[in-house]
Design an enzyme around this catalytic site. Structure first.
Site, PDB file in Angstrom:
ATOM      1  N   PHE A 115       0.908  -1.065   0.018  1.00 31.96           N
ATOM      2  CA  PHE A 115       0.197   0.001   0.067  1.00 31.96           C
ATOM      3  C   PHE A 115       0.874   1.305  -0.013  1.00 31.96           C
ATOM      4  CE2 PHE A 115      -4.047  -1.689   2.206  1.00 31.96           C
ATOM      5  CZ  PHE A 115      -4.258  -2.828   0.720  1.00 31.96           C
ATOM      6  N   GLU A 116       0.592   2.091  -0.995  1.00 32.09           N
ATOM      7  CA  GLU A 116       1.350   3.260  -0.978  1.00 32.09           C
ATOM      8  C   GLU A 116       0.616   4.556  -1.195  1.00 32.09           C
ATOM      9  OE1 GLU A 116       4.272   2.913  -4.293  1.00 32.09           O
ATOM     10  OE2 GLU A 116       4.939   0.820  -3.438  1.00 32.09           O
ATOM     11  N   GLY A 117       0.940   5.776  -1.526  1.00 28.15           N
ATOM     12  CA  GLY A 117       0.385   6.854  -1.592  1.00 28.15           C
ATOM     13  C   GLY A 117      -0.571   7.482  -0.606  1.00 28.15           C
TER      14      GLY A 117
END
Length: 589
Positions: free
Chosen positions: A375-377
């Site tokens: 999971f990024e951003g």
């Protein structure tokens, strides 16, 4: 002079002389020789150099929204005069007192390249019995130092420190925690818990649970009682050994593993690599990526690269056959969820349940070994009132934890669970957590910490992305930047040592096991910012596993069981003639 001498000899003492005779240094641990005992600091630690005297001094580093204050509350007499003094180094360093009952005071220096003494005085109010003394810096101006802080004046009627607690015993013991209880002590206002001789937390009642422990490990515990007069002696010690735990399904991974992401759903400048063509050196292969149908749907789909984009893509049948062949050779093949373009926000329990069912469908369809959470951003972000990583309340965090626990329970102990957060979401939590006490901070700061903490007994691998990162403060309270072994050493040391979250010494993110840690690095200059040459990779491994070749950063341990390395990506490493893989093979054999 003769009259004063006669009065003193005869035992008749003038009032002013009586006041001076009662003066004492009321600051406790003003030289920081006992660490931060008696001090409450937002971003402080003790160092052995520089010091003004003795063997320790305070080092505190202000941040953009925190002035790194260290304070303690002292019992005083009403209507009495006090002198506060201390030695400081650094820019914009303050020393002061609040709650005086009259006029609160402070003194400061704009610049002290060497030790400089600061002094101020105050008189307490007619009903004042407690005063808080403090030192702090200024927002974002760098570390300051303080030593030999004293508050001289008549002492208050504090009485005596309480007696040492008795009856200390253990209660519920798990793989990561030990419950403790003890008999109440008369006159105590609180208790301090020590683990292996180090103070780790406080309690107001007569029981506590010490968390963040390592499975199958023996620990010694003691408790002290505290009140305004000070701290008691330590209780008799009790020992406890944590249970074995589940080991996160990692028991059949090799001692040292090479982890890589395989571009399975897209092509870029590195070209498409068939799964069957991935060399045997790669122990864990993360298929990139499964992505949601929308950011909040929880519905994850894995679409293989179309032939129009990847002309050499294999058929579904060959792809599934390659997965089975890798597994037969002892390799793990996972679906990685998220990536830079796959924002996943499980805002509702319905999205959580859809996530579980859709991810399960992918795992079952391809016969995969587990799940990688990339999971990024803006996938993870903390609500403004969510301040405790051990007890999160933000729905996207709570629902993700619940979903991952459900998947782990569904597939059992052999299910491989890994995570690939960015440094901003993990190590940045040493300075900042969520929006902060006063608001205004990025709510994503440290947002992975509650997920890692909640899944620590189920987590097979954590490989933080030590790339595409800004400067991050390490445990030495210095900023570390990408480009060399130093960054990887400092970032990994934080995971293996643990760290106070947002500078709170009473809220520590506990260390992970070394077999749970792989270091994330770009495979080449094309793969991302933060690439380091093989020689720097070797320095990193030497320092962390052998405590040699460390450079300027002093680690807090040696971890020969460090699991290995992760890279973005297999494709980019192939593009660079397998430089990353070859260096790993040469190091670990």
């Amino acid at each position: 002079m003769l009259t004063a001498g006669l009065l003193a000899v005869s035992g008749i003492t003038a009032l002013s002389s009586a006041a001076r005779a009662a003066d004492a240094d009321l600051a406790r641990n003003g030289g920081f020789e006992s660490g931060l005992d008696n001090w409450s600091c937002t971003a402080g630690t003790t160092v052995g150099s520089p010091v003004h005297s003795g063997g320790s001094a305070l080092q505190a580093t202000p941040a953009g929204s925190d002035n790194a204050q260290c304070a303690q509350t002292v019992t005083v007499q009403p209507g009495a005069q006090y002198t506060l003094s201390g030695y400081v180094r650094g820019s914009y360093v303050y020393l002061g007192a609040s709650g005086t009952g009259t006029t609160d005071v402070s003194t400061w220096t704009q610049s002290a390249p060497d030790w400089q003494k600061l002094t101020t005085t105050f008189t307490t109010g007619a009903s004042t019995t407690k005063v808080t003394i403090y030192t702090h810096g200024w927002y974002g101006t760098g570390a300051y130092y303080a030593d030999d802080i004293s508050l001289v004046g008549p002492g208050g009627t504090t009485g005596q420190p309480p007696a040492a607690p008795t009856g200390l015993k253990t209660g519920t013991i798990s793989s990561s925690s030990v419950g403790l209880s003890w008999t109440a002590v008369t006159g105590a206002t609180g208790y301090a818990i020590y683990r292996n001789g180090t103070r780790v937390q406080t309690a107001t009642g007569t029981s506590a649970t010490v968390t963040g422990l390592t499975p199958a490990t023996a620990y010694s515990f003691q408790v002290t009682a505290v009140n305004d007069a000070g701290e008691s002696a330590k209780s008799a010690a009790v020992t406890a050994t944590t249970t074995a735990g589940s080991s996160g399904g990692s028991t059949d991974l090799p001692t040292h593993a090479l982890v890589g992401y395989l571009h399975a759903s897209f092509a870029n400048g590195s070209g498409y690599t068939r799964l069957a063509d991935v060399p045997d050196s790669w122990d864990v292969i993360d298929l990139a990526f499964g992505e949601p149908t929308s950011a909040t749907s929880g519905d994850i789909r894995f679409n293989r690269c179309p032939v129009t984009e990847c002309p050499n893509v294999e058929s579904d049948a060959d792809f599934k056959a390659a997965i089975k062949a890798k597994q037969a050779a002892g390799k793990k093949v996972l679906i990685s969820i998220g990536g830079a373009n796959g924002q996943v926000q499980l805002t509702t329990t319905a999205a959580r349940d859809t996530f579980v069912s859709s991810v399960s469908n992918i795992i079952d369809t391809y016969g995969l070994d587990g799940l990688d959470v990339d999971f990024e951003g803006h996938s993870l972000s903390l609500n403004a009132n969510d301040t405790d990583f051990k007890n999160p309340t933000t729905p996207v965090v709570v629902n993700l934890i619940s979903a991952l626990k459900t998947l782990k329970a569904r597939y059992g102990s052999k299910f491989v669970l890994s995570m690939a957060p960015e440094t901003f979401f993990v190590q940045m939590g040493y300075q900042f957590y969520g929006t902060g006490k006063f608001g205004g901070q990025d709510p994503r700061c440290g947002a992975y910490l509650p997920v890692i903490y909640a899944l620590r007994d189920d987590l097979t691998l954590l490989h933080v992305q030590d790339y595409n990162s800004g400067p991050i403060m390490g445990l030495d309270n210095q900023y570390h930047s990408m480009g060399g072994a130093d960054f990887h050493i400092a970032m990994t040391d934080m995971l293996l040592t643990g760290f106070p979250v947002a500078g709170d010494a009473n809220n520590v993110f506990p260390p992970l096991r070394p077999d749970q840690i792989a270091i994330g690095m770009p495979a080449s200059t094309n793969a991302g910012n933060g690439y380091v040459a093989p020689a720097e990779v070797t320095k990193t491994l030497d320092c962390l596993t052998k405590r040699t070749n460390c450079g300027s950063y002093a680690t807090h341990g040696t971890w020969p069981a460090l699991r290995g390395l992760m890279t973005w990506s297999v494709n980019w490493d192939r593009f660079s003639n397998w430089e990353f893989q070859k260096n790993f093979d040469a190091y670990f054999g």
